[in-house]
Enzyme design. Structure first.
Site, PDB file in Angstrom:
ATOM      1  N   HIS A 257      17.736   7.057 -11.502  1.00 48.55           N
ATOM      2  CA  HIS A 257      16.524   7.713 -12.359  1.00 48.55           C
ATOM      3  C   HIS A 257      15.485   7.132 -11.735  1.00 48.55           C
ATOM      4  O   HIS A 257      15.381   5.551 -11.367  1.00 48.55           O
ATOM      5  CB  HIS A 257      16.765   7.223 -13.812  1.00 48.55           C
ATOM      6  CG  HIS A 257      15.636   7.289 -14.627  1.00 48.55           C
ATOM      7  ND1 HIS A 257      15.247   8.284 -15.330  1.00 48.55           N
ATOM      8  CD2 HIS A 257      14.752   6.097 -14.998  1.00 48.55           C
ATOM      9  CE1 HIS A 257      14.008   7.790 -16.059  1.00 48.55           C
ATOM     10  NE2 HIS A 257      13.621   6.664 -15.832  1.00 48.55           N
TER      11      HIS A 257
ATOM     12  N   TYR B  99      16.163   8.469 -22.895  1.00 48.23           N
ATOM     13  CA  TYR B  99      15.909  10.101 -22.627  1.00 48.23           C
ATOM     14  C   TYR B  99      15.237  10.854 -23.850  1.00 48.23           C
ATOM     15  O   TYR B  99      15.514  12.078 -23.864  1.00 48.23           O
ATOM     16  CB  TYR B  99      17.300  10.591 -22.455  1.00 48.23           C
ATOM     17  CG  TYR B  99      17.440  10.485 -20.896  1.00 48.23           C
ATOM     18  CD1 TYR B  99      16.822  10.613 -19.829  1.00 48.23           C
ATOM     19  CD2 TYR B  99      18.804   9.757 -20.416  1.00 48.23           C
ATOM     20  CE1 TYR B  99      17.173  10.387 -18.422  1.00 48.23           C
ATOM     21  CE2 TYR B  99      19.105   9.418 -19.206  1.00 48.23           C
ATOM     22  CZ  TYR B  99      18.308   9.867 -18.426  1.00 48.23           C
ATOM     23  OH  TYR B  99      18.486   9.529 -16.889  1.00 48.23           O
TER      24      TYR B  99
ATOM     25  N   ASN C 101      23.265  12.443 -10.417  1.00 46.46           N
ATOM     26  CA  ASN C 101      22.153  12.674  -9.139  1.00 46.46           C
ATOM     27  C   ASN C 101      21.671  11.043  -8.892  1.00 46.46           C
ATOM     28  O   ASN C 101      20.795  11.045  -8.385  1.00 46.46           O
ATOM     29  CB  ASN C 101      21.087  13.507  -9.552  1.00 46.46           C
ATOM     30  CG  ASN C 101      20.287  13.236 -10.882  1.00 46.46           C
ATOM     31  OD1 ASN C 101      20.665  12.092 -11.501  1.00 46.46           O
ATOM     32  ND2 ASN C 101      19.316  13.802 -11.182  1.00 46.46           N
TER      33      ASN C 101
ATOM     34  N   LYS D 162      22.607   5.109 -11.415  1.00 45.76           N
ATOM     35  CA  LYS D 162      23.364   5.645 -12.633  1.00 45.76           C
ATOM     36  C   LYS D 162      24.937   5.395 -12.323  1.00 45.76           C
ATOM     37  O   LYS D 162      25.370   5.009 -11.307  1.00 45.76           O
ATOM     38  CB  LYS D 162      23.000   7.333 -12.403  1.00 45.76           C
ATOM     39  CG  LYS D 162      21.709   7.644 -13.061  1.00 45.76           C
ATOM     40  CD  LYS D 162      21.566   9.173 -13.071  1.00 45.76           C
ATOM     41  CE  LYS D 162      20.001   9.411 -13.496  1.00 45.76           C
ATOM     42  NZ  LYS D 162      19.689  10.972 -13.808  1.00 45.76           N
TER      43      LYS D 162
ATOM     44  N   GLU E 180       9.794   2.289 -20.796  1.00 42.88           N
ATOM     45  CA  GLU E 180      11.147   2.290 -20.054  1.00 42.88           C
ATOM     46  C   GLU E 180      11.547   0.625 -20.050  1.00 42.88           C
ATOM     47  O   GLU E 180      12.852   0.359 -20.069  1.00 42.88           O
ATOM     48  CB  GLU E 180      11.565   3.251 -19.059  1.00 42.88           C
ATOM     49  CG  GLU E 180      11.593   4.612 -19.449  1.00 42.88           C
ATOM     50  CD  GLU E 180      11.580   5.650 -18.125  1.00 42.88           C
ATOM     51  OE1 GLU E 180      11.764   5.089 -16.977  1.00 42.88           O
ATOM     52  OE2 GLU E 180      11.610   6.735 -18.353  1.00 42.88           O
TER      53      GLU E 180
HETATM   54  P1  IDP Z   1      14.358  13.262 -13.369  1.00 46.42           P
HETATM   55  O1  IDP Z   1      15.681  12.739 -13.315  1.00 46.42           O
HETATM   56  O2  IDP Z   1      14.518  14.138 -11.820  1.00 46.42           O
HETATM   57  O3  IDP Z   1      13.163  13.093 -13.882  1.00 46.42           O
HETATM   58  P2  IDP Z   1      14.569  15.102 -15.648  1.00 46.42           P
HETATM   59  O4  IDP Z   1      14.244  16.503 -15.782  1.00 46.42           O
HETATM   60  O5  IDP Z   1      13.773  13.961 -16.123  1.00 46.42           O
HETATM   61  O6  IDP Z   1      14.716  14.930 -14.152  1.00 46.42           O
HETATM   62  O7  IDP Z   1      16.077  15.000 -16.315  1.00 46.42           O
HETATM   63  C1  IDP Z   1      16.713  13.684 -16.468  1.00 46.42           C
HETATM   64  C2  IDP Z   1      18.112  13.688 -16.187  1.00 46.42           C
HETATM   65  O8  IDP Z   1      18.778  14.942 -16.846  1.00 46.42           O
HETATM   66  C3  IDP Z   1      18.090  14.019 -14.465  1.00 46.42           C
HETATM   67  O9  IDP Z   1      17.906  13.211 -13.688  1.00 46.42           O
HETATM   68  C4  IDP Z   1      19.781  14.701 -14.634  1.00 46.42           C
HETATM   69  O10 IDP Z   1      20.677  13.657 -14.482  1.00 46.42           O
HETATM   70  C5  IDP Z   1      19.824  15.539 -15.965  1.00 46.42           C
HETATM   71  N1  IDP Z   1      19.680  16.779 -16.045  1.00 46.42           N
HETATM   72  C6  IDP Z   1      18.308  17.347 -15.612  1.00 46.42           C
HETATM   73  N2  IDP Z   1      18.341  18.772 -15.683  1.00 46.42           N
HETATM   74  C7  IDP Z   1      19.588  19.096 -16.011  1.00 46.42           C
HETATM   75  C8  IDP Z   1      20.498  20.185 -16.188  1.00 46.42           C
HETATM   76  O11 IDP Z   1      19.626  21.444 -15.978  1.00 46.42           O
HETATM   77  N3  IDP Z   1      21.724  20.279 -16.464  1.00 46.42           N
HETATM   78  C9  IDP Z   1      22.437  18.905 -16.561  1.00 46.42           C
HETATM   79  N4  IDP Z   1      21.465  17.944 -16.331  1.00 46.42           N
HETATM   80  C10 IDP Z   1      20.403  17.745 -16.105  1.00 46.42           C
HETATM   81 MG    MG Z   2      12.622  12.447 -15.748  1.00 46.34          MG
END
Ligand code: IDP
Ligand code: MG
Length: 145
Positions: A123, A53, A120, A13, A134
């Site tokens: 992805h 997304y 984070n 990212k 994807e």
């Molecule tokens: P993942 O990347 O671990 O699969 P997902 O739940 O699919 O997590 O969420 C996609 C992305 O959205 C996350 O990697 C993070 O960047 C962002 N995200 C997820 N939950 C939150 C939140 O509660 N607040 C802000 N960003 C979030």
């Molecule tokens: Mg995810």
């Protein structure tokens, strides 16, 4: 690509690329024994990110997430190997980098910078279906019929 080995889409990212962690992420993927099939550095547009997304559309973090993901270059990678989808999720660690276990990409290299967990570093696709969906979005030429 003619291989039928499982494939996954990995994204470094904008925070990961900006912090110079692309090489470290690729190093871990290769050290684990997965194979790099394609890689491209680009700044994704809104349309691609809204598709990518789509499952999160309507959630409170959707808008900030799309905005963050469009804020700079992303390294998109297709990696392959037996159980690579599950394996990369394991390398990546939990979504919240503060809570992610040490030893994982997010746990070793990430932290929360504000109240959100948007940044984070990586992805990784979470299922066979999302991986193929994807990969077709980010690398149309690599899509399987
Ligand atoms: P993942 O990347 O671990 O699969 P997902 O739940 O699919 O997590 O969420 C996609 C992305 O959205 C996350 O990697 C993070 O960047 C962002 N995200 C997820 N939950 C939150 C939140 O509660 N607040 C802000 N960003 C979030
Ligand atoms: Mg995810």
């Amino acid at each position: 690509m003619t291989s039928t080995t499982e494939r996954t889409l990995i994204l470094v990212k904008p925070d990961g690329v900006a912090r110079g962690l692309s090489g470290e992420v690729l190093r871990r993927v290769e050290a684990k024994g997965y194979r790099l099939e394609a890689a491209e550095l680009r700044t994704p547009d809104r349309h691609l990110l809204e598709e990518h997304y789509a499952e999160h559309a309507g959630k409170p973090f959707f808008e900030p997430l799309v905005e963050f993901m469009a804020s700079g270059p992303v390294l998109a990678v297709v990696a392959s190997g037996n159980r690579v989808i599950e394996g990369f999720r394991s390398l990546a660690g939990a979504t919240d980098p503060t809570a992610a276990a040490p030893g994982t990409i997010r746990g070793d290299l990430g932290r929360t910078w504000d109240t959100a967990v948007t940044q984070n570093i990586v992805h990784g696709s979470d299922s066979l279906e999302s991986a193929e969906r994807e990969i077709a979005l980010w690398f149309p030429a690599a899509a399987r019929a």
